[in-house]
Design an enzyme around this catalytic site. Structure first.
Site, PDB file in Angstrom:
ATOM      1  N   HIS A 269     -10.218  38.022  48.149  1.00 53.84           N
ATOM      2  CA  HIS A 269     -10.787  39.373  48.220  1.00 53.84           C
ATOM      3  C   HIS A 269      -9.743  40.417  47.815  1.00 53.84           C
ATOM      4  CE1 HIS A 269     -13.497  42.481  50.025  1.00 53.84           C
ATOM      5  NE2 HIS A 269     -12.345  43.116  50.200  1.00 53.84           N
ATOM      6  N   GLU A 270      -8.576  40.330  48.439  1.00 50.67           N
ATOM      7  CA  GLU A 270      -7.544  41.337  48.159  1.00 50.67           C
ATOM      8  C   GLU A 270      -6.998  41.215  46.739  1.00 50.67           C
ATOM      9  OE1 GLU A 270      -7.446  43.679  50.101  1.00 50.67           O
ATOM     10  OE2 GLU A 270      -8.385  42.765  51.870  1.00 50.67           O
ATOM     11  N   HIS A 273      -9.005  43.429  44.539  1.00 53.69           N
ATOM     12  CA  HIS A 273      -8.523  44.818  44.594  1.00 53.69           C
ATOM     13  C   HIS A 273      -7.255  44.985  43.756  1.00 53.69           C
ATOM     14  CE1 HIS A 273     -11.283  46.489  47.476  1.00 53.69           C
ATOM     15  NE2 HIS A 273     -10.955  45.642  48.441  1.00 53.69           N
ATOM     16  N   GLU A 299     -14.626  48.013  45.713  1.00 54.96           N
ATOM     17  CA  GLU A 299     -15.164  46.892  46.479  1.00 54.96           C
ATOM     18  C   GLU A 299     -15.910  45.912  45.582  1.00 54.96           C
ATOM     19  OE1 GLU A 299     -14.470  45.956  49.458  1.00 54.96           O
ATOM     20  OE2 GLU A 299     -13.245  47.721  49.802  1.00 54.96           O
TER      21      GLU A 299
END
Length: 501
Positions: A269-270, A273, A299
């Protein structure tokens, strides 16, 4: 006067220099925030709050200097190319936000949120909302004050003004029908998915794994997404996050020995980003037009990696082999069992651990609560009870304590009201982008089956990352996917994965 000198003295170039200075303050603040979350000693909280407050005030003063209005007026008369025009538009937007708040309110918000965030960590550990409620009350009061000021400056409802700071162009009137529609869609869909799962019984859970082994797998997976360790690092914090700037991307995860895949999915997930930040247009570094286009788009990038790609059946087949190789043989990592584990749908208390079917309910709850909190219609003392009741109504679960209830997220305690809706809007955009990416390059699923993110990341880079804030959100989404944002692709995705796959 030589043309080069005239250009340096132009109003637009003076604005560029000013915004570069402001961006540098932000970069320093990002490292201080990262340090506070990862390794700062407990007694450093007070001086750290003062440091961050001073940086915010310096940036605010630079942005609200009375000379700025004259510079904007003069720059608008200059012969600028399209990216400069877009940069000037974004500068104006930042300036309108900044001039809405006086310096003393900026400093008060910074101090209050730094203090509240620190106390929240203690309250969460003790699972006692009362420990932090007084500090949160101050944050809410200051947020109400700033929302009123933003609303007046931007001619918006106060809550819409907060949304605008995270999701440009998004209004509560846009969110409500989408969220209400999903809340109505969820019960029957969830029942169908859980009934289908029950036919095969529960998957085998993984054995506990030492953190050191999990870290090796986390680093391997980060590398697979294209994360460059010479330009970033991965550390540990209570709540996973990504921060930093070009050349220095900071990711954090948290580890639990009895749930080794939680850290893996968190880092994926990170990494989404971080890839967005690393892929922003280099020529416009430290300029508003070179920054990410709000948190809905941000997101969507993290969820494109974590949910759309990393929980796809193709990628999970490859990941199961990696897990067995790094973490050790385990029946849980048998390909079919592993796929079922990572695509398992089950209502639970914790947002960051939720599956993608029930996750939007967590966001809907927070969105429904933060608005009456800010308006005063929901007394702060009633928040834990309202939270628990909302979880029961939306997901049918009984929240056992504050730690797994209203204390689980850092966002409100850090002053981020209006942020939560971006998570689910981002998930919907990620599904829409995935459809467009697969249509443009049908080889993406096969590449993911080899652990190769590069075709997907190349498409996202071209369609989203390199555009920065050159386009406004609707324009960027339409250019990338052929239509404005809606929930249809997300629902199609859920149906394919959980009822057809």
């Amino acid at each position: 006067m030589p043309d080069a000198v005239m250009e340096q003295n132009s109003a637009y170039k003076r604005l560029e220099a000013r915004f570069r200075q402001i961006a540098l303050y932000g970069e320093v603040a990002s490292v201080l925030h990262w340090d506070a979350a990862t390794m700062m000693p407990t007694e450093g909280a007070s001086p750290r709050g003062e440091q961050l407050s001073e940086l915010r005030v310096l940036g605010h003063r630079a942005l609200t200097d009375p000379v700025m209005e004259d510079l904007f007026s003069a720059a608008e008369q200059e012969d600028l190319e399209s990216w400069q025009r877009a940069n000037l538009r974004e500068m104006r937007r930042d300036h309108r936000f900044a001039t809405a708040l006086p310096d003393d309110l900026v400093a008060a918000i910074s101090n209050a949120t730094s203090t509240c965030e620190h106390v929240w960590r203690d309250a969460r550990a003790k699972s006692d909302f009362a420990v932090v409620s007084d500090k949160l009350s101050i944050v809410i009061d200051l947020t109400q004050e700033s929302a009123q000021a933003y609303g007046q400056a931007l001619d918006l409802d106060p809550y819409d003004a907060l949304l605008e700071s995270y999701a440009p162009g998004v209004r509560a009137a846009d969110i409500d029908p989408v969220f209400n529609d999903y809340a109505a869609f969820l019960p029957d869909f969830l029942e169908a998915v859980t009934a289908r799962q029950a036919q095969k019984g529960l998957p085998v859970l993984p054995k506990p794994v030492p953190v050191a082994q999990q870290q090796k797998l986390v680093e391997r997976l980060a590398g697979a997404t294209g994360f460059r360790f010479e330009a970033g690092r991965i550390d540990v914090s209570a709540h996973p996050f990504s921060t930093g700037y070009r050349g220095d991307q900071r990711i954090t995860v948290s580890y639990r020995e009895n749930d080794p895949m939680a850290s893996v999915m968190a880092v994926l997930h990170e990494c989404g980003h971080a890839a967005y930040e690393a892929g922003l247009p280099a020529a416009w570094t430290r300029q508003p037009v070179g920054q990410a286009l709000g948190m809905v788009v941000h997101e969507s990038q993290s969820l494109s990696v974590e949910m759309q790609a990393s929980r796809s059946s193709e990628f999970l087949g490859w990941l199961a082999v990696q897990a067995s190789d790094v973490l050790g043989p385990d029946p849980a990592y048998a390909p079919e069992n592993f796929r079922r584990l990572q695509q398992w749908v089950q209502p639970d208390f914790i947002r960051v651990e939720a599956d993608e079917v029930t996750y939007p309910a967590h966001v809907i709850l927070r969105t429904r609560l933060e608005r009456p909190l800010l308006s005063g219609d929901l007394p702060l003392a009633d928040l834990p009870g309202a939270w628990n009741q909302g979880m029961k109504e939306l997901l049918g679960v009984d929240v056992p304590d504050d730690r797994r209830g209203c204390l689980q997220d850092i966002h409100w305690y850090d002053g981020a009201f209006g942020y939560f809706p971006t998570y689910t809007l981002g998930a919907m955009l990620a599904a829409q982008l995935a459809e467009a990416a697969h249509k443009a390059n049908s080889e993406i699923p096969q590449a993911l089956a080899r652990g190769d993110f590069s075709p997907l990341m190349q498409w996202l880079g071209d369609a989203i990352h390199t555009k920065g804030s050159y386009l406004e959100a609707d324009g960027l989404i339409t250019q990338a996917t052929g239509r404005t944002l809606d929930a249809t692709a997300f629902k199609r995705h859920l149906h394919r994965r959980y009822l057809e796959g």
